[in-house]
Design an enzyme around this catalytic site. Sequence first.
Site: not given
Lengths: 412, 412
Positions: A142-143, A303
């Site tokens: 997700i980053d 997330r």
Amino acid sequence: MRRNVIVGQSGGPTAAINSSLAGVYRTAKDRGANKVYGMLHGVQGLLQERYLDLSEYITTELDAELLKRTPAAFLGSCRYKLPEIHEDRAVYEKIFGILDKLDIEAFIYIGGNDSMDTIKKLSDYAIVTGHPTRFIGCPKTIDNDLALTDHTPGYGSAAKYIGTSVKEIIRDSFCLEYSKGLVSIVEIMGRNAGWLTGAAALSKGEDCEGPDLIYLPELPFDLQSFSAKVKELLSQKPSVVVAVSEGIRTEDGTYVCELGNSVDFVDAFGHKQLSGTASYLANFIAGEIGCKTRAIELSTLQRSASHAASRVDILEAYQVGGAAVKAADEGDSGKMVVLQRLSDDPYQCGTEVKDVHKIANDEKLVPREWVNAEGTGVTDEFVAYVRPLIQGDVSPVMVDGIPRHLFRPYNL
Amino acid sequence: MRRNVIVGQSGGPTAAINSSLAGVYRTAKDRGANKVYGMLHGVQGLLQERYLDLSEYITTELDAELLKRTPAAFLGSCRYKLPEIHEDRAVYEKIFGILDKLDIEAFIYIGGNDSMDTIKKLSDYAIVTGHPTRFIGCPKTIDNDLALTDHTPGYGSAAKYIGTSVKEIIRDSFCLEYSKGLVSIVEIMGRNAGWLTGAAALSKGEDCEGPDLIYLPELPFDLQSFSAKVKELLSQKPSVVVAVSEGIRTEDGTYVCELGNSVDFVDAFGHKQLSGTASYLANFIAGEIGCKTRAIELSTLQRSASHAASRVDILEAYQVGGAAVKAADEGDSGKMVVLQRLSDDPYQCGTEVKDVHKIANDEKLVPREWVNAEGTGVTDEFVAYVRPLIQGDVSPVMVDGIPRHLFRPYNL
């Protein structure tokens, strides 16, 4: 493919990681793989010989569709770093022994920076020992902080959830009036990279002003200038909404979330409580200005919110899973599949493979020019980059009012 | 109707409160109302003569559809309690003066217990003074704690969001393995009534075990037996998920969220920080058991998540809005519209009106027999009651990947 494939999931969960798993399974089967094994809890589980046969879980096309819509790692995940080859050769011998026993032709690992380190080391070991198994990485985080890929699967869905939720928070924040105003601080994941926090700007549109301030972890955070900006905003509007990364730090490198602990807050058992960044800032602003404040952590929801996933993201995650198997089948090893944006409008994106040595352990940050001069927001270029990644929806399979996921017993 | 209608929104925001507003507008117009005014920030704003003409905002059918899908109070809300008539008659004279000026035939107030107190007092005053304006309440609260109605609009959407999010949290919690296990504490709204917290049980199904423990505010909470239960669960499974109401109290009536403050944690300005219930319990369990813990507050998201609203809820909210206008048009005053469940399977629900004196300031709690004997979960009867209220979805109107809301400038 003639022999077997094994696939694992590693690092933090996302809403799209299982779509990549579905893509790996489908392409492996289509290309003739005999069995497709899933490592339970990544390489760490593999070392304990914990794995399953995916065809026992994906028995129908409906199962595959459910898997694409199931959040978090279906196979379980791990945060395990392989030792260097010269440090502990036994670990490698054990892994390759298991791979031989399972007759593995291709090893696919779905994960982020740390997981690519695993692919790098295993493929290096295979080259050194002349072992035929191929190792391919499949990007996931997700980053959005992986090098060489335009973006990472998992990011689009998290960004869509953040944009949607921040918009709903902004709406909520204008409901009630407070004599000195309301300041809402929304804490968003991403310790070093501000891709997720910047996605709060997606809430801005014809019907919403978006967050008033956005603070990314790439730039130092100054409490006094923050307070001054909030004060100024409160003189213009009754509600101020601020998006902050969990990882913002002051000029001297101290995490804002650590500042709260200058006063020792310990529980009855002597354990220090780490209060969050948002709650620290909410208290700070309440103290400075005397207004009503609210701290909101998007927490693990950002997330794992498959119910609000991005269609582009889920499809691309599926695509990179398939591309990883294809690359292995065509002889590649020590590579990661990357997404390459071909055009913005209409958005088009393809896949390639890149040398994993150039990706592992690296971190792609938000470029300075995509943050405004004051460091309090992202530019139109940032939003134009993210916008295509949040397009379209994936209808959850609703059963009795709640999204259905693909089931796996946890005690395997 | 021949004259004008005024409508206000009061109390906490919900995902469905604007659907009631749309229902009020549509039915008032259909029944011949000349103008439909909206009070800005409820009676508090009305006293400052802040209002708008809703037909300037709902100009098309699309606007009405957007309004149904817009979270939080479109008109703005307030938490204002009218004085008793004998205490401050001037306030009443002022309100009725404004109503006369605006030629108001019906006054509709969308809100919860406190808002019904407003309807009660205004309708009493009208009776006493022989004033012809009619006052009708329209139920709204995520807390579902209003008397005499089967349930309240707003609750179904919040329950659906909670069930969905808790399921995603449970999925996420099984991804990574921790040597001593993981305990996730999810904090849910509802200070006195456990309807929302109990909705966490909706996550349970063929593909999910649901939360392991659920603690409602109706029953006293015991830290030691909680800790013992968590310990026992951790010996059986790697991840334990607990849903707690923000309002749980120990036997002596102390809020659990206050226990954290036995150690004085003050910020630099001397303001005491109220740490949340979930974060207190997460720290408590970490101290007792030494396992990894996580505190997750669903926060304002649970009341404003229009993107995941329940279709039944949004339609019923629209329906009660219309029923409120119909009641006023047919001569009722001092009443609230209630939802009456006609059958469970198939679910059928109609509206009635009930005397607001029997509703105002009362609170409907979860009956003891809908909580299990140990006080750690809800029964099948509880779930059977809630399940029909979360059925169906309301597709958000997506524009560029984000839900579109109906716009109103905040500075009116």
